[in-house]
Design an enzyme around this catalytic site. Sequence first.
Site, PDB file in Angstrom:
ATOM      1  N   PHE A 129      87.896 154.051  32.863  1.00 37.88           N
ATOM      2  CA  PHE A 129      87.253 154.839  33.797  1.00 37.88           C
ATOM      3  C   PHE A 129      87.870 154.355  35.201  1.00 37.88           C
ATOM      4  O   PHE A 129      87.925 153.614  35.678  1.00 37.88           O
ATOM      5  CB  PHE A 129      85.795 154.347  33.772  1.00 37.88           C
ATOM      6  N   ASP A 201      84.303 145.340  31.011  1.00 33.24           N
ATOM      7  CA  ASP A 201      83.135 146.399  31.502  1.00 33.24           C
ATOM      8  C   ASP A 201      82.301 146.906  30.478  1.00 33.24           C
ATOM      9  O   ASP A 201      83.023 147.414  29.519  1.00 33.24           O
ATOM     10  CB  ASP A 201      83.846 147.600  31.998  1.00 33.24           C
ATOM     11  N   TYR A 226      72.041 152.358  34.205  1.00 32.47           N
ATOM     12  CA  TYR A 226      71.398 153.877  34.263  1.00 32.47           C
ATOM     13  C   TYR A 226      71.720 154.460  32.994  1.00 32.47           C
ATOM     14  O   TYR A 226      71.400 155.739  32.733  1.00 32.47           O
ATOM     15  CB  TYR A 226      71.787 154.187  35.638  1.00 32.47           C
ATOM     16  N   LYS A 227      73.042 153.636  31.972  1.00 33.21           N
ATOM     17  CA  LYS A 227      73.309 154.699  30.948  1.00 33.21           C
ATOM     18  C   LYS A 227      72.449 154.125  29.946  1.00 33.21           C
ATOM     19  O   LYS A 227      71.197 154.717  29.757  1.00 33.21           O
ATOM     20  CB  LYS A 227      74.779 154.374  30.661  1.00 33.21           C
ATOM     21  N   ARG A 375      81.832 165.753  24.847  1.00 35.71           N
ATOM     22  CA  ARG A 375      81.242 164.402  24.859  1.00 35.71           C
ATOM     23  C   ARG A 375      79.674 164.432  24.567  1.00 35.71           C
ATOM     24  O   ARG A 375      78.843 165.005  25.382  1.00 35.71           O
ATOM     25  CB  ARG A 375      81.563 163.448  25.879  1.00 35.71           C
TER      26      ARG A 375
HETATM   27  C1  PLP Z   1      79.793 154.755  34.360  1.00 35.87           C
HETATM   28  C2  PLP Z   1      81.031 153.712  34.559  1.00 35.87           C
HETATM   29  C3  PLP Z   1      81.071 153.150  35.771  1.00 35.87           C
HETATM   30  C4  PLP Z   1      80.302 153.508  36.936  1.00 35.87           C
HETATM   31  O1  PLP Z   1      80.475 152.759  38.016  1.00 35.87           O
HETATM   32  P1  PLP Z   1      79.511 152.746  39.344  1.00 35.87           P
HETATM   33  O2  PLP Z   1      80.186 151.768  40.409  1.00 35.87           O
HETATM   34  O3  PLP Z   1      78.314 152.065  38.657  1.00 35.87           O
HETATM   35  O4  PLP Z   1      79.137 154.135  39.887  1.00 35.87           O
HETATM   36  C5  PLP Z   1      82.356 152.276  35.989  1.00 35.87           C
HETATM   37  N1  PLP Z   1      83.085 151.863  34.933  1.00 35.87           N
HETATM   38  C6  PLP Z   1      82.905 152.478  33.629  1.00 35.87           C
HETATM   39  C7  PLP Z   1      83.689 151.964  32.453  1.00 35.87           C
HETATM   40  C8  PLP Z   1      81.730 153.568  33.533  1.00 35.87           C
HETATM   41  O5  PLP Z   1      81.700 153.852  32.101  1.00 35.87           O
END
Ligand code: PLP
Length: 416
Positions: A129, A201, A226-227, A375
């Site tokens: 990500f 992560d 939040y997921k 997705r």
């Molecule tokens: C959703 C997600 C994020 C989001 O990061 P925020 O700082 O909370 O906005 C980061 N890394 C991964 C792998 C994600 O899926």
Amino acid sequence: MNTREEAVALDSADPLAALRDEFALPTAAIYLDGNSLGVAPAAAAQRAQTVIAAEWGEGLIRSWNSAGWFALPRRLGNKLAPLIGANENEVVVTDTISVNLFKLLSAALRLQDSRDPKRRLIVSERSNFPTDLYIAQGLIEQLDRGYELRLIDDPSELPAALGDDTAVVMITHVNYRTGYMHDMPALTKLIHEKGALALWDLAHSAGAVPVDLNGANADYAVGCTYKYLNGGPGSPAFVWVAERHQNAFSQPLSGWWGHRAPFEMNPTYRPDDGVGRFLCGTQPMVSMALVECGLDVFLQTDMQAIRKKSLALTDLFIELVESRCKEFPLTLVTPREHAKRGSHASFEHPNGYEVMQALIARGVIGDYREPHVLRFGFTPLYTRYVDVWDAVETLRDVLANETWRAPEFATRGAVT
Ligand SMILES: *Cc1c(COP(=O)(O)O)cnc(C)c1O
């Protein structure tokens, strides 16, 4: 599966079926995006009302003590801990993944620097990500000490990418696009054999798949609430640090909430013992309070039951797309092998963006990720087998009638 009735029968026999009532689900929509923003727990609206009217409205400043606000990052961390194989006092809920990655990468680099200063390499995946990579890039620039980010293109390249120059390996357990899941114990072992530290992560893992951070002997982890944890839009993230590293941690964002005695108002920073030093400043209490509503639903089941249904849902979705939409150019990008699959399933389609907008217009809410990826997230606490059936029938209809070709489906919003 050949009929909708078979899906209904699976729901009748589903041991998790009753937990669906714990959520305020959208009317007239099949929600397959809980991997991006989980739905609201039924208890959340009342909890928000209590926090705003009673704790804030009446309690005001007293609520930092009387409503337990100040202790909330640690208390919620302890409640979340069992979902990720963490112990008491190893997790705090705070800030965002991005901010927490900055803290953890800094800590890992400092620790390695004190042991072996030639370790100057951060290894990650190109498919990670982007914010994870951006934070590493920003930190490297900030430190300006010759650190480097090396990206691999395939997990099989990892052993060769690790050397005596590697400081830390930052990997997302379940890939946000493909749903590929890494073998956390095996990779952590490999990373340690090469003298590096393992930072995981868990954005698409916490509440989605069983995770055992201590069992895997991992070093650091972040994730969001939040997921799959249903904490609400922008709800704070979490940080986990193995107990052995907690006091070896030097936090660059040395704010007062991480101080040993914040209300002594001492001019000198002295970090708290343990995981408390990962906190920085005042936390968003209204949002953080709602995280508990999502975590409370998980207390009614366990990750093994959730995993079993998650695999059944993704298996069924893949089977139905491949059998009922076989004349259309859909290519599965998610691993079929259970051990390598998280809780979402993705298909490439040359017009993926338009197809997803057409699906959303028909009430089937998934999302689109570049390039060409449709997705679909499967959240066993509230997704039914019949939702899977109905979603695939809608997809088939959208593709067969080419409704996705309507011009309005080609317009892109700020968030895709
Ligand atoms: C959703 C997600 C994020 C989001 O990061 P925020 O700082 O909370 O906005 C980061 N890394 C991964 C792998 C994600 O899926």
